[in-house]
Design an enzyme around this catalytic site. Structure first.
Site, PDB file in Angstrom:
ATOM      1  N   GLU A 163      18.670  95.386  53.365  1.00 28.00           N
ATOM      2  CA  GLU A 163      18.747  95.150  51.921  1.00 28.00           C
ATOM      3  C   GLU A 163      19.818  96.033  51.311  1.00 28.00           C
ATOM      4  OE1 GLU A 163      17.296  96.325  47.658  1.00 28.00           O
ATOM      5  OE2 GLU A 163      17.314  97.593  49.443  1.00 28.00           O
TER       6      GLU A 163
ATOM      7  N   ASP B 295      15.009  98.583  53.686  1.00 28.00           N
ATOM      8  CA  ASP B 295      15.307  98.938  52.297  1.00 28.00           C
ATOM      9  C   ASP B 295      16.558  99.824  52.209  1.00 28.00           C
ATOM     10  OD1 ASP B 295      14.218  99.064  49.494  1.00 28.00           O
ATOM     11  OD2 ASP B 295      14.215 101.211  49.930  1.00 28.00           O
TER      12      ASP B 295
END
Ligand SMILES: [Ca+2]
Ligand SMILES: [Ca+2]
Length: 629
Positions: free
Chosen positions: A374, A345
């Site tokens: 990400e 993330d």
């Protein structure tokens, strides 16, 4: 800042007594790791002051069988000790007693060294590749298999309310396990769950709403899986079940920040554990700062050290104790649960060298395990920059792949936009052409939507023909395809000031649901058509060498007609899309490089075989075709 604490360790002595409430992280370790170093973080009231300040015995003292002491660090907060150990290569698995000398009151800590799993790389910790098909699930919102864990008495947030989109809804590992046959029918090989780590956060205020950490991105204890999902034991059972069925699991990591009720935020080990600011400073969200040759230092600092929101403290990954904690946790989790791949993330908010260090530490212990980062970035250059790339920038990232937001944006444009020189399917064509920037674009995870985006069926105005174009691309373009839960049964919605609207419960995941889209009988005609189409394509893909390991050739789109090929020596697949508003018959001479030697084309879904010249594609028509000799 730090002092080496002089401390004397003994082997277990008869006077010592075990105290089991010293929190030790990692909670256990293994023998036979490639990296024999281990840094324990011990958390206990006033532990640093309760240890006498003897001169440290020569580094190299044997602390317990197979464990050698390297150094002890006392930090600003006396509630912490950091102990550096070396685990012998030939140490035997088993419990060890680490004995701390204290005149009159010695104490001991029991620490377990386990044997490493022999299945690593075979049936677990396997890596996720373009041969896989990923299904993204938000566990709280998929299925509730165990209503008894919906509310945990000692958690701060004791609400579970399906009528409130910001509350927890009770989904769990058991619920997912109960529907593995459904996922198998769909052709899924790999599950990516949004984070499973404990989020013991109170309700937070966001846009005037009281919001729970139902999505999992607000960690409060790295070594505890959220009990509402099933806890550590439930997760282990879940991962083992997937592996036994030949499936894989991707864990969602957050290195950038934690929830402000994390135990190490409530009692910080040292001042620079976090990136501190005089008052709240958010990041500028500009990934350009990392490769821009004209960047200012302040812009880069704000990007790296700014806090996402006030309740998500930004971790100082340049602090070696923070870095060790996070890296060891990634290794611990991979060994403990057999994680096959990591999704990372908020990659672009993390310290660059730190991220490279995590990735190489994981690769050292688990050579096959894959990582994709990400970063919802604005350009292909930016996306390629954060993975192994061909860009002449001073810093080189080492992540094996990235979430490919650029392919997602281009595919959405291809489905929706009128064709022009730079719009519509030309965006997809141009995006693919820039694969020149990636070392290996096959490692990118490709998708049409996810939990942070409008659901694709709503983006295409609920037009099944347009969605079919997207699914055909998703299943045949280079990379690892990922489907967001419910797309296959036409779950829809756009974000309306909140992400919660695109994270609704899967219909049928709760006993009280009137309709279950997990069964053909519970789906209407169009939902069944989409489910069956997706499933057929996924199963075809699984056995297609051209798609999963082959090359790509694309042709310049003309009048809205976009044709590309996936091919190898055994198989040639042609993906044809007519994005215009007129029927079209392709001029086959243009594609002779790839069609030469073939006489017919077979629709991989219907099995219908026709000659090239018989193919007329209706407006918005899209096909995956296998060439036949
Ligand atoms: Ca539950
Ligand atoms: Ca940061």
């Amino acid at each position: 800042m730090k002092k080496i604490l002089s401390i004397l360790f003994f082997l277990i002595s008869i006077e010592s007594f075990a105290i089991d409430f010293y929190d030790v992280y990692p909670t256990n370790w293994w023998v036979g790791m490639k990296n024999s170093s281990l840094q324990l973080m011990i958390h206990h009231a006033d532990i640093a002051n309760s240890i006498p300040m003897y001169k440290l015995p020569a580094a190299g003292i044997r602390l317990a069988d197979g464990i050698t002491l390297k150094a002890v660090h006392r930090v600003e907060n006396p509630n912490y000790l950091f102990v550096d150990l070396v685990i012998d290569k030939n140490a035997k698995p088993g419990n060890r007693t680490l004995s701390f000398a204290k005149p009159g009151a010695p104490f001991t800590i029991s620490y377990e060294l386990k044997a490493r799993n022999k299945e690593n790389g075979k049936t677990r910790a396997q890596g996720v590749t373009a041969k896989d098909f990923i299904y993204l699930i938000m566990p709280d919102r998929f299925a509730n298999g165990d209503p008894s864990n919906d509310i945990i008495a000692d958690y701060r947030d004791k609400t579970s309310d399906r009528k409130n989109m910001f509350s927890r809804h009770g989904g769990d590992f058991k619920g997912i396990t109960d529907h593995l046959d459904y996922l198998n029918q769909l052709g899924v090989s790999t599950l990516w769950l949004t984070p499973v780590i404990e989020n013991d956060m109170p309700l937070m205020s966001e846009w005037g709403n009281s919001v729970a950490g139902y999505h999992g991105y607000w960690f409060t204890d790295h070594y505890q899986v959220d009990k509402r999902f099933g806890g550590n034991e439930g997760y282990k059972e879940f991962c083992n079940t997937l592996h036994k069925k030949g499936m894989k699991v991707i864990q969602d990591a957050v290195y950038n920040h934690v929830g402000n009720h994390h135990w190490f935020i409530l009692d910080p080990p040292m001042k620079d554990w976090l990136n501190n600011w005089p008052s709240f400073q958010g990041p500028n969200h500009r990934e350009e700062v990392f490769f821009d040759p004209y960047v200012s230092a302040i812009d880069k600092k704000i990007m790296l050290d700014g806090w996402f929101v006030p309740h998500l403290p930004d971790l100082n990954q340049r602090n070696p104790f923070v870095a060790n904690f996070l890296i060891q946790h990634a290794i611990w989790t991979t060994e403990e649960y057999g994680i096959d791949g990591w999704r990372v993330d908020t990659y672009k908010y993390c310290d660059e060298q730190f991220m490279n260090n995590v990735n190489s530490a994981l690769e050292k212990e688990f050579p096959q395990v894959t990582v994709f980062g990400e970063s919802m970035v604005n350009s292909i250059t930016a996306n390629a920059y954060f993975t192994r790339n061909n860009i002449a920038a001073p810093f080189k990232h080492n992540a094996k792949g990235m979430l490919d937001f650029q392919i997602a944006f281009a595919a959405l444009a291809g489905m929706n936009e009128p064709f022009s020189w730079t719009n519509g399917v030309n965006k997809l064509y141009m995006t693919m052409a820039q694969d020149v920037l990636y070392k290996d674009p096959m490692n990118n995870c490709i998708f049409l939507d996810n939990h942070d985006m409008d659901r694709v069926f709503s983006v295409v105005n609920e037009d099944w023909n347009k969605l079919k174009m997207g699914l055909n691309w998703l299943m045949t373009l280079r990379g690892i395809p990922q489907l967001y839960y419910g797309t296959e049964v036409l779950m829809k919605n756009k974000k309306t000031n909140t992400d919660a609207t695109v994270r609704e419960d899967f219909p049928g995941g709760w006993k009280e649901d009137a309709v279950s889209r997990f069964t053909a009988a519970g789906r209407n005609a169009i939902e069944n058509e989409v489910f069956n189409y997706t499933s057929a394509l996924a199963h075809f893909r699984k056995s297609s060498s051209a798609i999963t390991t082959g090359k790509t050739m694309q042709f310049i789109p003309k009048n809205g007609l976009y044709i590309y090929f996936r091919y190898d020596s055994r198989q040639t697949i042609m993906i044809v899309t007519n994005s215009s508003d007129k029927p079209v018959k392709p001029g086959w001479n243009t594609y002779a490089e790839r069609t030469k030697g073939f006489t017919k084309i077979k629709d991989v879904i219907s099995g219908n075989t026709i000659s090239f010249t018989e193919l007329e594609i209706q407006p918005k028509g899209s096909f995956v075709l296998e060439l036949v000799k």
